[in-house]
Scaffold this active site. Sequence first.
Site, PDB file in Angstrom:
ATOM      1  CB  VAL A   1       7.685 -13.889 -25.558  1.00  0.00           C
ATOM      2  CG1 VAL A   1       8.436 -13.875 -26.871  1.00  0.00           C
ATOM      3  CG2 VAL A   1       6.471 -14.775 -25.632  1.00  0.00           C
TER       4      VAL A   1
ATOM      5  N   GLY B   1      11.138  -5.754 -22.850  1.00  0.00           N
ATOM      6  CA  GLY B   1      11.576  -4.537 -23.526  1.00  0.00           C
ATOM      7  C   GLY B   1      11.702  -3.451 -22.480  1.00  0.00           C
ATOM      8  CB  SER B   2      12.775   0.048 -22.649  1.00  0.00           C
ATOM      9  OG  SER B   2      12.104   0.251 -23.851  1.00  0.00           O
TER      10      SER B   2
ATOM     11  N   GLY C   1       8.458  -3.090 -20.364  1.00  0.00           N
ATOM     12  CA  GLY C   1       7.871  -4.171 -19.589  1.00  0.00           C
ATOM     13  C   GLY C   1       8.098  -5.512 -20.239  1.00  0.00           C
TER      14      GLY C   1
ATOM     15  CG  LEU D   1       5.457  -9.540 -25.502  1.00  0.00           C
ATOM     16  CD1 LEU D   1       5.234  -8.271 -26.276  1.00  0.00           C
ATOM     17  CD2 LEU D   1       5.736 -10.694 -26.425  1.00  0.00           C
TER      18      LEU D   1
ATOM     19  CE  LYS E   1       5.829  -4.068 -25.781  1.00  0.00           C
ATOM     20  NZ  LYS E   1       6.381  -3.013 -26.616  1.00  0.00           N
TER      21      LYS E   1
ATOM     22  CG  ASP F   1      12.061   2.254 -31.579  1.00  0.00           C
ATOM     23  OD1 ASP F   1      13.269   2.299 -31.906  1.00  0.00           O
ATOM     24  OD2 ASP F   1      11.643   1.577 -30.625  1.00  0.00           O
TER      25      ASP F   1
HETATM   26  N1  LIG Z   1       3.196  -9.459 -30.962  1.00  0.00           N
HETATM   27  C1  LIG Z   1       4.284 -10.181 -30.666  1.00  0.00           C
HETATM   28  N2  LIG Z   1       4.320 -11.481 -30.905  1.00  0.00           N
HETATM   29  C2  LIG Z   1       5.430 -12.208 -30.612  1.00  0.00           C
HETATM   30  N3  LIG Z   1       6.540 -11.683 -30.086  1.00  0.00           N
HETATM   31  C3  LIG Z   1       6.574 -10.370 -29.827  1.00  0.00           C
HETATM   32  C4  LIG Z   1       5.439  -9.543 -30.085  1.00  0.00           C
HETATM   33  N4  LIG Z   1       5.760  -8.285 -29.738  1.00  0.00           N
HETATM   34  C5  LIG Z   1       7.029  -8.320 -29.274  1.00  0.00           C
HETATM   35  N5  LIG Z   1       7.526  -9.564 -29.305  1.00  0.00           N
HETATM   36  C6  LIG Z   1       8.843 -10.002 -28.878  1.00  0.00           C
HETATM   37  O1  LIG Z   1       8.919  -9.804 -27.471  1.00  0.00           O
HETATM   38  C7  LIG Z   1      10.181  -9.269 -27.101  1.00  0.00           C
HETATM   39  C8  LIG Z   1       9.992  -7.995 -26.291  1.00  0.00           C
HETATM   40  O2  LIG Z   1       9.360  -7.060 -27.123  1.00  0.00           O
HETATM   41  P1  LIG Z   1       9.126  -5.566 -26.684  1.00  0.00           P
HETATM   42  O3  LIG Z   1       8.365  -4.893 -27.776  1.00  0.00           O
HETATM   43  O4  LIG Z   1       8.565  -5.551 -25.312  1.00  0.00           O
HETATM   44  O5  LIG Z   1      10.582  -4.980 -26.559  1.00  0.00           O
HETATM   45  P2  LIG Z   1      11.643  -4.567 -27.641  1.00  0.00           P
HETATM   46  O6  LIG Z   1      10.966  -4.081 -28.887  1.00  0.00           O
HETATM   47  O7  LIG Z   1      12.611  -5.708 -27.791  1.00  0.00           O
HETATM   48  O8  LIG Z   1      12.371  -3.396 -26.895  1.00  0.00           O
HETATM   49  P3  LIG Z   1      11.899  -1.875 -26.730  1.00  0.00           P
HETATM   50  O9  LIG Z   1      10.435  -1.879 -26.415  1.00  0.00           O
HETATM   51  O10 LIG Z   1      12.715  -1.404 -25.606  1.00  0.00           O
HETATM   52  O11 LIG Z   1      12.205  -1.239 -28.041  1.00  0.00           O
HETATM   53  C9  LIG Z   1      10.957  -9.082 -28.382  1.00  0.00           C
HETATM   54  O12 LIG Z   1      11.828 -10.153 -28.530  1.00  0.00           O
HETATM   55  C10 LIG Z   1       9.931  -9.118 -29.478  1.00  0.00           C
HETATM   56  O13 LIG Z   1      10.441  -9.716 -30.641  1.00  0.00           O
END
Ligand SMILES: Nc1ncnc2c1ncn2[C@@H]1O[C@H](COP(=O)(O)OP(=O)(O)OP(=O)(O)O)[C@@H](O)[C@H]1O
Length: 572
Positions: A302, A305-306, A308, A310, A323, A417
């Site tokens: 999907v 993020g920093s 890893g 998702l 994740k 955050d």
């Molecule tokens: N539980 C979830 N269900 C659906 N999408 C998700 C979920 N958690 C995260 N995402 C989506 O997956 C992507 C990556 O999320 P992730 O939390 O790994 O990184 P981030 O929040 O974008 O960055 P960082 O962790 O560096 O702050 C994002 O676009 C986020 O909207």
Amino acid sequence: MVIEHDIESCGSRAVQLSHANHPRHQRQKLEVYNEVLRRIQDSDCEEAHVPGFDDQLWLHFNRLPARYALDVNVERAEDVLAHKRLLKLAEDPASRPAFQVRLVQVYPFGGANYADSIHSDPSEIEDAQSSLNYSLKQGIHPPPTFGSSSNLEALALQTTKNNIEDGGSAMSVTPYFHRPMHEITFSTVDKPKLLSQLTSILGEMGLNIQEAHAFSTTDGFSLDVFVVEGWPNEETEELKGVLEKEIYKVKEQNMSNQGIHYAANEHYQTRIEPSPHCIQIPTDGADVWELDTNQLKYENKVGSGSFGDLYRGTYCSQDVAIKVLKPERISTDMLKEFAQEVYIMRKIRHKNVVQFIGACTRPPNLCIVTEFMSRGSLYDFLHKQRGVFKLPSLLKVAIDVSKGMNYLHQNNIIHRDLKTANLLMDENEVVKVADFGVARVQTQSGVMTAETGTYRWMAPEVIEHKPYDQKADVFSFGIALWELLTGELPYSCLTPLQAAVGVVQKGLRPTIPKTTHPKLSELLQRCWQQDPTLRPDFSETIEILQLIAKEVNDHKDKSPHGFLSALRRVHH
Ligand SMILES: Nc1ncnc2c1ncn2[C@@H]1O[C@H](COP(=O)(O)OP(=O)(O)OP(=O)(O)O)[C@@H](O)[C@H]1O
């Protein structure tokens, strides 16, 4: 406030080691022990006449840091006994945390602890002693257990001075009296962040901690003694009742799968009070959150993020987000933090917080599995899909977020955050707070990796690496709310770093559109006040937002197009 403990670490153990190796401290400890033993034996206390009591007392001193013996007020030998009992009670999981409350009176010349008695001018001690005796004869409350703090004494002197200057107040008749405070002593199993949990419970009750002494025993228990002011009445029963409720609330949230009982003790008559609201649920100690990897199925990626990638997937046929932590991010420190976060997340359960399902914690396969949020993040909705929120749906989203954040704060979790990328929407348009766990893991250098990407939402005190509390999240919430309102990226013409400098040094804030509902505009400005104490907490933002929502709703009902606009609310 004086805290003799590194808030999150085993600071007192470190102190203990250095003291323990010091022969002078050993000798002093022995002297204090002898004096306390003598006083207890001279008293009518039955416990003192049990065979082996002296050995047990010595054991008590030895399991605590040397500074416990050095700081304790030898005249309060009964406090040492009470500590011993509380620590004993804390051995029983059903009695944790064991606590006691008593009224104390702070004297400007302090109590007679060992350090005072060997370092002070004897005539001063005599003076202090006579004032103490005088006070006690007058029926005033006994001093705190650790009565030597210059902090407390200064406070007492200040009051005395003020009273004398004011002239004629009841207290100035007995110049050495300060208004009574309460001493609250807790004992439980030692764990990280315990002290901050206890202080926040006391804070929730409106108590101001004037002094705190935190000790860890060599066998993993804690003894935390707080002198607090702010309880309006000279009594302990009601305070104990409220404290019990407050602890119960936290425990209920934190340990939803365990029965809890509390012990309370006053005037050293220990008693266990089983809570009428809960039953003991047996546990087999299994880590129910450790996932069976055979049941975990990966589908498409999907995003990243920093920490890893998702993935969308299923776990036991339920839709989940997986994740996967990047192997190169894994270090010993990170693993520790990872474990700590899983420990926190497994207990979190709220409609507006993304639900943690489990984790795979066997390196190198580290992953965190949560419910899948099919509508993605508010950030994507606003900035990628160019979505807009009409006021009623904006208010609903803001209330959802406030409720989720309020719950996290009640569980002593600061998100740090909070931003629209971490606010996710499910298929029912319920918005939930995400990423309060591993997103906060620090790198070995201590720098938060998510920082630069987050500057636009970050409170000035966080940018500046100053101490911060839950109100840092309220600031970020204010910025996110502005983003929902305008659909724009905060400070879009600046780089994140320029925005950070502007926020800290120039008080830069986003411009609120003139057409904004005045109460919403006022709320935004309160949330991003420079001074964190002036920002509302999330229970207040919920109230304000609900009030605005009601006004908007009432207004809409009166307008002929009300029903149509209500329908449009769900256009996104
Ligand atoms: N539980 C979830 N269900 C659906 N999408 C998700 C979920 N958690 C995260 N995402 C989506 O997956 C992507 C990556 O999320 P992730 O939390 O790994 O990184 P981030 O929040 O974008 O960055 P960082 O962790 O560096 O702050 C994002 O676009 C986020 O909207």
